[in-house]
Design an enzyme around this catalytic site. Structure first.
Site, PDB file in Angstrom:
ATOM      1  N   HIS A   6      -2.229   0.816  -3.256  1.00 59.07           N
ATOM      2  CA  HIS A   6      -3.524   1.375  -3.667  1.00 59.07           C
ATOM      3  C   HIS A   6      -4.535   0.287  -4.031  1.00 59.07           C
ATOM      4  CE1 HIS A   6      -2.150   5.550  -3.729  1.00 59.07           C
ATOM      5  NE2 HIS A   6      -0.994   5.052  -4.143  1.00 59.07           N
ATOM      6  N   LYS A  24      -3.204   3.895   3.805  1.00 60.65           N
ATOM      7  CA  LYS A  24      -4.200   4.351   2.839  1.00 60.65           C
ATOM      8  C   LYS A  24      -5.571   3.788   3.235  1.00 60.65           C
ATOM      9  CE  LYS A  24      -0.525   4.729  -0.584  1.00 60.65           C
ATOM     10  NZ  LYS A  24      -0.151   6.118  -0.262  1.00 60.65           N
ATOM     11  N   SER A  35       0.099   4.398  -8.924  1.00 68.67           N
ATOM     12  CA  SER A  35      -0.422   5.460  -8.066  1.00 68.67           C
ATOM     13  C   SER A  35      -0.784   6.736  -8.811  1.00 68.67           C
ATOM     14  CB  SER A  35       0.586   5.773  -6.968  1.00 68.67           C
ATOM     15  OG  SER A  35       1.830   6.101  -7.543  1.00 68.67           O
TER      16      SER A  35
END
Ligand code: WAQ
Ligand code: MG
Length: 632
Positions: A455, A485, A427
């Site tokens: 991610h 996300k 990250s």
């Protein structure tokens, strides 16, 4: 051990005003580090930055050992109650004229030392009325074992002082109120009753404190009493343990932590966004380009996603009202889990209230005491916390260094279970795990393979399905991910076999003991998955923007690399990173400074996160500003 003992005294002041003082009596071998620790304490004091620090080492000619006074704690609710208890204790021990003695207290406030009073005539016996008499040259006999506390521990210092004072010839009692505004605990000590802590003896916020020593004996002995108090070295044995928390001024210690953070450029606060956050947003009434959102595909405010959430709210309500295992499972939860499993290509999936909880729950459900977890040194905090919570042994391997993983896992034979865990995309660095090799190592060493695709989902692979798609390789045993996300919603998830998911339902405590997410968040993520499946061009646009931004940086001499949508720009110093971020924000670009403890100390960076919907002109302007501000 016959090492000589030294008294180490530190006194610090600023423009002549006292800031901090402390003393220890330690064996000669511990003297250098004790002196260093006391200097550090002076330099980090909340009262100021000293311009003068005096450290003095002396070898006392004789040292006597005394047993600690016994300790009793009284919880009082008000200063009145505390003071009347103090008076009661004194009179119980044969001290008369207690009210007059308590009234004398006001005169002690100006002293650095204590007032020495004749217990019967109330005459002052201390020779220096400006200063009072100071008890010094004393320590807890075990202090070298306990180390030097960085914050003042009121109790530890007071019990040592009180024990010495009650052993001084002719002294029969002491009463003490701290001068620290936030420390309301004081005490009464007498030779026969011991040390009585009184938790509320003055108003919080008052800087008025003092000490009175009561003396009963021949006048001719007073010089010896004063010599004993001021010069005789004393070690106090068997000091009872009182938790540091109960004895340290808890508010002052919080304030101290804050000031240390501020000094190091590590203070944080929340910023309110005044409009929905997409590629642009509004802060303090000003429009800014957001280069820090994890909403990579701009789905959080996508009309299809928003209306799915709104519809679900109308149909199922805002909150679920219960844990998933009681009444919290609704059709939108089940539908999303089926969709996630289809999207990732696993047998089953399970949703958690947050990504953090998914990691903590999964890791602690896989490993316990007697097991071992191998964890990349740059794994996300939620993985680290899951490792800690599990109780398993944790072996950290060098970042993204799978040879190091292999070396270390080879020597983890005697364990019941082995679990290897890694971020799929890291990250703070934006680099990617070599998944095929990771899985291969895990298989050969009979270890569970766990990756966190927080991610990676929606970002990696031609259609955003993650690392297995990118590498055309099989899945690891467990994929953790997040709805918060690229899926534009909020929550976390796990994709794995039916058997593993069933195991998590039964043993992941963050799943079992949390209220289920509300249906709107579930329906939103479900709709986002549908958008991703039907519009793979969003992922292509994201990738195009990342390539464009990297080349814009390169054109201006900034070398940055990434495997994902996260582009770190290294600065190093925490304060410089903060300054750069502030400067960029003034010019309309939100790029946060990432600092310790999120990254290592001295590795602060600006962390750019790219979205599919950023305009090329905004990306070019950002690259330009970065180059200018970083002086390249
Ligand atoms: N000798 C004589 N008097 C002293 C000394 C000393 N070494 N150090 C301080 N004083 C006097 C001075 O007037 C201060 O204003 C006053 O005592 C209070 O000192 O949890 O923190 O260092 O059981 O503020 C007591 C309760 C805490 C501890 C006492 O005193 C507990 C405290 P402070
Ligand atoms: Mg004080």
């Amino acid at each position: 051990m016959n090492e000589p003992l030294y008294s180490v005294k530190m006194r610090a002041s600023e423009s002549g005003a006292h800031i901090s003082g402390a003393e220890r009596i330690v064996p000669s071998s511990a003297a250098p580090r004790t002196a260093a620790a006391l200097v550090a304490r002076a330099l980090n004091h909340s009262k100021g930055t000293p311009d003068f620090i005096n450290v003095k080492l002396e070898r006392p000619s004789s040292i006597i050992r005394l047993k600690s006074l016994p300790v009793t704690t009284h919880a009082t609710r008000t200063p009145e109650e505390g003071l009347s208890l103090a008076a009661e204790l004194l009179s119980k021990d044969g001290v008369g004229r207690v009210a007059e003695i308590m009234a004398k207290f006001a005169e002690t406030y100006a002293l650095r030392g204590a007032m020495l009073l004749d217990a019967d005539t109330l005459e002052r016996l201390d020779p220096d009325p400006e200063r009072g008499v100071r008890a010094t040259c004393m320590d807890d006999a075990d202090s070298t074992l306990k180390g030097v506390p960085s914050a003042k521990n009121h109790f530890a210092e007071a019990i040592v002082l009180a024990t010495k004072v009650q052993n001084a010839p002719g002294v029969i009692a002491e009463i003490c109120v701290s001068d620290d505004p936030d420390y309301t605990t004081g005490y009464v000590a007498t030779r026969s009753l011991g040390y009585h802590r009184i938790t509320n003896i003055k108003e919080r916020g008052s800087p008025l404190g003092g000490r009175i020593f009561l003396y009963r004996g021949p006048r001719s002995d007073i010089p010896e009493t004063i010599r004993f108090l001021e010069q005789q070295a004393v070690l106090v044995e068997d000091v009872p343990a009182i938790s540091a928390e109960a004895a340290t001024d808890r508010f002052a210690s919080i304030a101290e932590e804050r000031s240390i953070r501020a000094d190091r450029g590590l203070l944080r606060s929340c910023r309110t966004m005044d409009a929905p956050t997409g590629p642009t947003a509004r802060i303090d009434g000003r429009d800014v380009v957001v280069l820090s959102s994890n909403d990579y595909l701009d789905l959080a405010s996508d009309p299809a996603v928003v209306s799915a959430a709104a519809d679900a709210a109308r149909q199922w309500g805002a909150g679920s009202g219960g844990s998933r295992l009681t009444t919290g499972t609704q059709p939108p939860h089940v539908a999303l889990e089926e969709h996630l499993a289809r999207f990732k290509g696993t047998e089953s999936a399970l949703v958690f209230p947050t990504g953090y909880m998914a990691n903590v729950g999964v890791i602690s459900a896989l490993a316990r005491k007697g097991d071992v977890i191998l964890s990349d040194e740059l794994n996300h905090a939620s993985i680290i916390d899951g490792c800690r919570l599990s109780g398993a042994d944790v072996v950290i391997y060098a970042h993204n260094d799978l040879s190091d993983l292999e070396r270390r896992i080879s020597s983890c034979r005697g364990y019941r279970r082995r679990v290897a865990v890694s971020d799929a995309v890291f990250s703070m660095d934006g680099d990617m795990l070599d998944l095929p090799r990771f899985i291969d190592i895990c298989r050969r060493h009979d270890a569970f393979s766990v990756i966190d695709e927080a991610h990676a989902t929606g970002v990696i692979g031609a259609t955003g399905r993650g690392l297995s798609e990118h590498f055309s390789c099989p899945h690891p045993d467990v994929i953790v991910g997040t709805l918060s996300k690229a899926l534009g919603s909020t929550g976390g998830f796990v994709c794995a076999s039916r058997m593993m998911v069933d195991h998590f339902i039964n043993s992941a405590r963050s799943f079992i003991f949390s209220t289920a997410s509300g249906a709107p968040a579930m329906a939103a993520a479900d709709a986002a998955l549908t958008v991703i499946e039907s519009q793979p061009e969003r992922i292509a646009a994201l990738r195009g923007n990342v390539r464009f931004f990297i080349s814009e940086l390169a054109r201006r001499g900034i070398e940055a690399r990434t495997d994902s949508a996260i582009v770190p720009i290294r600065i190093g110093d925490e304060r410089l990173a903060l300054q750069a971020a502030d400067e960029l924000l003034k010019r309309g670009f939100l790029i946060p400074a990432i600092r310790y403890p999120t990254v290592k100390r001295g590795e602060a960076r600006l962390r750019v996160a790219i979205m599919s919907s950023h305009g090329k002109d905004d990306l070019a302007r950002a690259a330009n500003l970065l180059a200018r501000h970083l002086g390249i």
